[in-house]
Structure formats: C-alpha cells, structure tokens
Design a protein around this motif. Structure first.
Motif, short mmCIF file in Angstrom:
data_model
loop_
_atom_site.label_atom_id
_atom_site.label_comp_id
_atom_site.label_asym_id
_atom_site.label_seq_id
_atom_site.Cartn_x
_atom_site.Cartn_y
_atom_site.Cartn_z
N ASN A 1 11.44 3.25 -1.98
CA ASN A 1 10.49 4.30 -1.60
C ASN A 1 11.21 5.59 -1.25
N ILE A 2 12.38 5.48 -0.63
CA ILE A 2 13.16 6.66 -0.30
C ILE A 2 13.74 7.28 -1.57
N ALA A 3 14.26 6.44 -2.46
CA ALA A 3 14.84 6.93 -3.71
C ALA A 3 13.83 7.72 -4.52
N ILE A 4 12.62 7.19 -4.65
CA ILE A 4 11.58 7.87 -5.42
C ILE A 4 11.23 9.22 -4.81
N ARG A 5 11.17 9.26 -3.49
CA ARG A 5 10.86 10.52 -2.81
C ARG A 5 11.94 11.57 -3.08
N LEU A 6 13.21 11.16 -3.06
CA LEU A 6 14.31 12.11 -3.19
C LEU A 6 14.52 12.57 -4.63
N THR A 7 14.06 11.79 -5.61
CA THR A 7 14.24 12.20 -7.01
C THR A 7 13.37 13.40 -7.38
N GLU A 8 12.50 13.82 -6.49
CA GLU A 8 11.71 15.03 -6.74
C GLU A 8 12.59 16.28 -6.74
N ASN A 9 13.80 16.15 -6.18
CA ASN A 9 14.74 17.26 -6.15
C ASN A 9 15.74 17.09 -7.30
N PRO A 10 15.66 17.93 -8.36
CA PRO A 10 16.57 17.78 -9.51
C PRO A 10 18.02 18.13 -9.17
N GLY A 11 18.24 18.76 -8.02
CA GLY A 11 19.59 19.12 -7.63
C GLY A 11 20.29 18.05 -6.82
N MET A 12 19.65 16.89 -6.67
CA MET A 12 20.22 15.79 -5.91
C MET A 12 20.43 14.58 -6.82
N ARG A 13 21.58 13.95 -6.72
CA ARG A 13 21.85 12.72 -7.48
C ARG A 13 21.47 11.53 -6.60
N VAL A 14 20.70 10.61 -7.15
CA VAL A 14 20.23 9.45 -6.40
C VAL A 14 20.62 8.18 -7.14
N PHE A 15 21.34 7.29 -6.46
CA PHE A 15 21.72 6.00 -7.01
C PHE A 15 21.01 4.90 -6.22
N THR A 16 20.29 4.04 -6.92
CA THR A 16 19.57 2.96 -6.26
C THR A 16 20.28 1.64 -6.47
N VAL A 17 20.30 0.86 -5.41
CA VAL A 17 20.93 -0.46 -5.42
C VAL A 17 20.03 -1.45 -6.13
N GLY A 18 20.59 -2.26 -7.02
CA GLY A 18 19.80 -3.27 -7.71
C GLY A 18 19.72 -4.57 -6.92
N GLY A 19 18.75 -5.39 -7.24
CA GLY A 19 18.60 -6.68 -6.57
C GLY A 19 17.14 -7.04 -6.39
N GLU A 20 16.89 -8.10 -5.62
CA GLU A 20 15.52 -8.50 -5.31
C GLU A 20 14.90 -7.49 -4.36
N VAL A 21 13.68 -7.04 -4.64
CA VAL A 21 13.02 -6.05 -3.79
C VAL A 21 12.11 -6.75 -2.79
N ARG A 22 12.35 -6.51 -1.51
CA ARG A 22 11.51 -7.05 -0.46
C ARG A 22 10.19 -6.27 -0.43
N SER A 23 9.08 -6.98 -0.54
CA SER A 23 7.78 -6.31 -0.53
C SER A 23 7.50 -5.66 0.82
N SER A 24 8.04 -6.24 1.89
CA SER A 24 7.76 -5.72 3.23
C SER A 24 8.46 -4.39 3.49
N SER A 25 9.71 -4.27 3.05
CA SER A 25 10.50 -3.08 3.39
C SER A 25 10.81 -2.18 2.21
N LYS A 26 10.48 -2.63 0.98
CA LYS A 26 10.80 -1.89 -0.25
C LYS A 26 12.30 -1.75 -0.47
N GLU A 27 13.08 -2.64 0.10
CA GLU A 27 14.53 -2.61 -0.04
C GLU A 27 15.02 -3.64 -1.04
N SER A 28 16.06 -3.29 -1.81
CA SER A 28 16.73 -4.23 -2.70
C SER A 28 17.78 -5.00 -1.90
N VAL A 29 17.79 -6.31 -2.05
CA VAL A 29 18.72 -7.15 -1.30
C VAL A 29 19.31 -8.21 -2.23
N GLY A 30 20.28 -8.95 -1.72
CA GLY A 30 20.85 -10.04 -2.49
C GLY A 30 22.27 -9.76 -2.94
#
Length: 252
Positions: free
Chosen positions: A124-153
C-alpha cells in the motif's frame, strides 16, 4: 461510542491481556453483556478473537490486526510522530519502510521528494509513492499478508540482502526495554529484522499504546534501534528504561 470503535478496542484489550471476560468488557464499555456477546461473535467470524466460556481470547489463526482496525486508533498521535520522523529522513538517499499505520502516515510526507529511493515490503505504501515519477520504489517480493499488506517470508528476507539502506523506518507492535521491539507476526518480524540489518540507522515509530507492550515475536533488542519516536503519553518510567539501553527517545 460507535460499534466499530468499540469492536476495535475490544480486540486491542483482549490482545493486550491475552483474554477477557464478558462481564469485564461490559463494565468497561458500559454496555450490556448481551451486546458484548454479539460483538465477540462478530469478531470471531472475522478470526480476530476466539470466544471462550464467559469471554474471549486470541484467535488461533490471528497474525495481526487488519489495517481497517488500526487506522482508527490514535490517529492524531500517529500524525505527530510522522512529522517528527521527517528530520531523520533528511540527507538519506535510500530509505526503507515496513508496513503499519504510523508508517502509513509518515511515508506520504516524503511523496513529493525527488532523487529518493525507497525499499519497502508494504504494498500500500509502494503504490502511494509510485505517484511520484522522481522517486524510485523497490517492493519486496513474497507472501502478502491481507491484514497488513506486507510481503513476508524467505523470499522477502533474501530480497533485502541486495540493498544497502541509509535509514529504515520500522513499525512494531510492542516496545519494552528488556524485550526490545516485538511484533504479533513471527514471519513478518523476521522481514523487519532483516531490513534493520541492511540499514545504517533504524528509526522505530510507535505510539504510546505500544510502549511497555511485549508481543509474540522478537524483532530486535533496543540496542539495535537508533531512535524511537513515540507520543507524549508514553510513561516516563518506560521511556527512561528504554533510554538506558542506549536508544534515543523522542516524544512528539
């Protein structure tokens, strides 16, 4: 008090004390025991609590509170913490974020900065920050927790090994001097711990309800935390004990 707010506070109360009785909850919220039983039935359906004879306890499948519940708690304090954290982002070129509602208040404050690289396991944070084309955003891969929207594992932990982070901003479920920082989710705690290990500086954001609380899974000792930012409600005794471990504490 609206029912949604009461449900949220019932979950928090049961988690903090491991179990609660119906009559105690009814007395605390000034409602009938029948109302509390209906609340507990709904919370059990959502796998947030398990009903017991005369009360409730943590659900066996529980990992973490859904963001919808967390977002309603202590919002003004979380916003003050977020603004206080801005100082520690100054001069950083690579920033790490975990998930969490306080982090969720903080990350958008950096959304207009250019030349910044962000590494996060919070979708959810990554998607919000990608609205800025001047920022590079790298998202961690893995299982996504439905409760926290975080990738884990394991894949999420391995992913982080490739990144050197100037400062990471970490959300936690508990902070206590001797136990350190703790989370409800064991798997998520390992990812957060790995992000900290890859960071030159770690800043933990935790409102006062987390101070003195010990959750299920250990994340790190207080000696691994550079700065803890909390709010003005944090007890002096708890803050003094944390500072004695070498961690700087800011009360926003």
């Amino acid at each position: 008090m609206q029912r949604k707010q009461r449900l949220n506070q019932i979950v928090s109360a049961v988690l903090s004390k491991n179990s609660m009785e119906v009559h105690d909850l009814a007395h605390h919220f000034e409602v009938s025991e029948a109302t509390i039983r209906r609340d507990l039935e709904l919370l059990e359906q959502q796998q947030l609590l398990s009903r017991t004879h005369g009360g409730a306890t943590r659900h066996i499948a529980f990992n973490d509170l859904p963001l919808g519940y967390k977002n309603q708690q202590d919002i003004e304090e979380k916003r003050r913490i977020a603004h206080a954290a801005l100082t520690y982002a100054d001069g950083a070129r690579v920033i790490g974020f975990t998930g969490g509602t306080t982090i969720g208040e903080f990350a958008p404050l950096l959304a207009n900065r250019s030349g910044l690289t962000v590494v996060t396991n919070a979708l959810n944070i990554a998607i919000r920050l990608t609205e800025n084309p001047g920022m590079r955003v790298f998202t961690v891969g893995g299982e996504v927790r439905s409760s926290s929207k975080e990738s884990v594992g394991p894949s999420a932990e391995t992913f982080l090994l490739d990144y050197n982070i100037d400062v990471s901003f970490i959300g936690v479920d508990g902070v206590e001097a001797s136990a350190g920082c703790t989370n409800y989710d064991q798997i998520g705690a390992r990812v957060n711990s790995m992000m900290m290990k890859q960071s030159r500086k770690t800043v933990v954001l935790a409102d006062a309800t987390k101070i003195g609380r010990i959750a299920l899974a250990s994340l790190c000792p207080m000696t691994a935390v550079s700065v803890l930012i909390t709010d003005s409600r944090a007890p002096d005794s708890a803050v003094d004990a944390i500072e004695a471990r070498g961690c700087t504490v800011i009360r926003a």
